[in-house]
Write a protein that holds these residues in place. Structure first.
Motif, PDB file in Angstrom:
ATOM      1  N   ARG A  85       0.957  -1.210   0.054  1.00 60.59           N
ATOM      2  CA  ARG A  85       0.041  -0.011  -0.034  1.00 60.59           C
ATOM      3  C   ARG A  85       0.940   1.255  -0.122  1.00 60.59           C
ATOM      4  O   ARG A  85       2.070   1.309   0.353  1.00 60.59           O
ATOM      5  CB  ARG A  85      -0.911  -0.118   1.287  1.00 60.59           C
ATOM      6  N   LEU A  86       0.040   2.310  -0.445  1.00 59.88           N
ATOM      7  CA  LEU A  86       0.779   3.652  -0.546  1.00 59.88           C
ATOM      8  C   LEU A  86       0.395   4.837  -0.037  1.00 59.88           C
ATOM      9  O   LEU A  86      -1.042   4.760  -0.041  1.00 59.88           O
ATOM     10  CB  LEU A  86       1.225   3.626  -1.979  1.00 59.88           C
ATOM     11  N   LEU A  87       1.181   5.786   0.701  1.00 62.91           N
ATOM     12  CA  LEU A  87       0.497   7.054   0.919  1.00 62.91           C
ATOM     13  C   LEU A  87       1.184   7.954   0.118  1.00 62.91           C
ATOM     14  O   LEU A  87       2.632   7.890  -0.161  1.00 62.91           O
ATOM     15  CB  LEU A  87       0.980   7.225   2.479  1.00 62.91           C
ATOM     16  N   VAL A  88       0.284   8.806  -0.349  1.00 63.10           N
ATOM     17  CA  VAL A  88       1.005  10.113  -1.308  1.00 63.10           C
ATOM     18  C   VAL A  88       0.595  11.309  -0.660  1.00 63.10           C
ATOM     19  O   VAL A  88      -0.453  11.762   0.006  1.00 63.10           O
ATOM     20  CB  VAL A  88       0.469  10.166  -2.579  1.00 63.10           C
ATOM     21  N   VAL A  89       1.765  12.043  -0.197  1.00 62.65           N
ATOM     22  CA  VAL A  89       1.549  13.105   0.819  1.00 62.65           C
ATOM     23  C   VAL A  89       2.102  14.511  -0.198  1.00 62.65           C
ATOM     24  O   VAL A  89       2.939  14.529  -0.760  1.00 62.65           O
ATOM     25  CB  VAL A  89       2.585  13.376   2.006  1.00 62.65           C
ATOM     26  N   SER A  90       1.230  15.391   0.003  1.00 64.57           N
ATOM     27  CA  SER A  90       1.525  16.902  -0.673  1.00 64.57           C
ATOM     28  C   SER A  90       0.743  17.933   0.312  1.00 64.57           C
ATOM     29  O   SER A  90      -0.371  17.753   0.590  1.00 64.57           O
ATOM     30  CB  SER A  90       0.895  16.937  -1.980  1.00 64.57           C
ATOM     31  N   SER A  91       1.312  18.965   0.501  1.00 60.99           N
ATOM     32  CA  SER A  91       0.687  19.922   1.330  1.00 60.99           C
ATOM     33  C   SER A  91      -0.187  20.912   0.379  1.00 60.99           C
ATOM     34  O   SER A  91      -0.958  21.803   0.816  1.00 60.99           O
ATOM     35  CB  SER A  91       1.882  20.991   1.771  1.00 60.99           C
ATOM     36  N   ASP A  92      -0.454  20.564  -0.978  1.00 57.83           N
ATOM     37  CA  ASP A  92      -1.212  21.095  -1.940  1.00 57.83           C
ATOM     38  C   ASP A  92      -2.170  20.351  -2.375  1.00 57.83           C
ATOM     39  O   ASP A  92      -2.130  19.261  -3.154  1.00 57.83           O
ATOM     40  CB  ASP A  92      -0.426  21.548  -3.206  1.00 57.83           C
ATOM     41  N   PRO A  93      -3.531  20.620  -1.667  1.00 64.04           N
ATOM     42  CA  PRO A  93      -4.795  19.841  -2.189  1.00 64.04           C
ATOM     43  C   PRO A  93      -5.078  19.816  -3.627  1.00 64.04           C
ATOM     44  O   PRO A  93      -5.619  19.035  -4.265  1.00 64.04           O
ATOM     45  CB  PRO A  93      -5.821  20.836  -1.382  1.00 64.04           C
ATOM     46  N   ALA A  94      -4.619  20.970  -4.306  1.00 67.19           N
ATOM     47  CA  ALA A  94      -4.864  20.972  -5.753  1.00 67.19           C
ATOM     48  C   ALA A  94      -3.920  19.894  -6.461  1.00 67.19           C
ATOM     49  O   ALA A  94      -4.389  19.235  -7.402  1.00 67.19           O
ATOM     50  CB  ALA A  94      -4.464  22.247  -6.560  1.00 67.19           C
ATOM     51  N   GLN A  95      -2.646  19.698  -6.017  1.00 71.01           N
ATOM     52  CA  GLN A  95      -1.832  18.663  -6.566  1.00 71.01           C
ATOM     53  C   GLN A  95      -2.565  17.297  -6.148  1.00 71.01           C
ATOM     54  O   GLN A  95      -2.358  16.413  -7.118  1.00 71.01           O
ATOM     55  CB  GLN A  95      -0.537  18.781  -5.820  1.00 71.01           C
ATOM     56  N   LEU A  96      -2.905  17.058  -4.943  1.00 70.06           N
ATOM     57  CA  LEU A  96      -3.497  15.849  -4.529  1.00 70.06           C
ATOM     58  C   LEU A  96      -4.687  15.561  -5.547  1.00 70.06           C
ATOM     59  O   LEU A  96      -4.853  14.344  -5.896  1.00 70.06           O
ATOM     60  CB  LEU A  96      -3.941  15.758  -3.250  1.00 70.06           C
ATOM     61  N   ALA A  97      -5.659  16.471  -5.712  1.00 69.27           N
ATOM     62  CA  ALA A  97      -6.642  16.327  -6.695  1.00 69.27           C
ATOM     63  C   ALA A  97      -6.036  15.798  -8.169  1.00 69.27           C
ATOM     64  O   ALA A  97      -6.727  14.858  -8.614  1.00 69.27           O
ATOM     65  CB  ALA A  97      -7.464  17.532  -6.692  1.00 69.27           C
ATOM     66  N   VAL A  98      -5.418  16.478  -8.699  1.00 72.10           N
ATOM     67  CA  VAL A  98      -4.661  16.140  -9.846  1.00 72.10           C
ATOM     68  C   VAL A  98      -4.116  14.729  -9.956  1.00 72.10           C
ATOM     69  O   VAL A  98      -4.230  13.972 -10.983  1.00 72.10           O
ATOM     70  CB  VAL A  98      -3.734  17.040 -10.677  1.00 72.10           C
ATOM     71  N   ILE A  99      -3.173  14.483  -8.863  1.00 73.05           N
ATOM     72  CA  ILE A  99      -2.756  13.038  -8.577  1.00 73.05           C
ATOM     73  C   ILE A  99      -3.904  11.934  -8.839  1.00 73.05           C
ATOM     74  O   ILE A  99      -3.726  10.834  -9.206  1.00 73.05           O
ATOM     75  CB  ILE A  99      -1.863  13.050  -7.492  1.00 73.05           C
TER      76      ILE A  99
END
Length: 157
Positions: free
Chosen positions: A42-56
């Protein structure tokens, strides 16, 4: 900022540095996610940018229909069941053993994961270099550096 808590790591961990050039972070996350999930992890993807997480998240759903990279965010019901969890913080409620720092910012909480991936670009290059130096010679830490060569990812260190 060099990681301070690395000194306390009790087991061998891998830290991969991926220098973004041709491909954007969301495509690289999808590439890594295919390998991680394909291995049953399993994987956790972390970003402080919610817009980046949405694109990911969107890219993970659309990249490879045959691979089916199911994902969700940490603030949704069922987050603990997601094979790929997208979050603004380093809490792996899904039991992830791998973490990707998609925004180029290292977090010291990576010691709880078997493998960490730091994606960085020109804007975060200096911080990645400082992190690389900070991990140098640390017991139980295996560092690797990857960059693109004509579209192919190559391990160079």
């Amino acid at each position: 900022m060099p990681p301070q808590s690395v000194r306390q790591w009790n087991r061998a961990v891998k830290v991969d540095f991926w220098q973004l050039s041709r491909d954007p972070a969301e495509r690289v996350v999808a590439l890594i996610a295919q390998k991680v999930c394909g291995a049953g992890d399993r994987l956790l993807v972390v970003s402080s940018d919610p817009a980046q997480l949405a694109v990911i998240g969107k890219t993970l759903w659309e990249t490879a229909p045959e691979a089916f990279l199911a994902n969700g965010t940490s603030n949704e019901p069922g987050a603990d069941r997601q094979p790929i969890l997208l979050s603004g913080e380093c809490r792996a409620v899904n039991g992830a053993s791998h973490i990707i720092f998609a925004d180029g910012q290292w977090r010291d909480t990576a010691e709880g994961f078997d493998r960490s991936f730091l994606l960085f670009d020109a804007a975060t290059l200096d911080a990645a270099r400082a992190c690389w130096r900070g991990l140098d010679g640390r017991d139980g830490v295996e560092r690797s550096f990857f960059r693109q060569d004509g579209g192919k990812w190559v391990k160079v260190a």
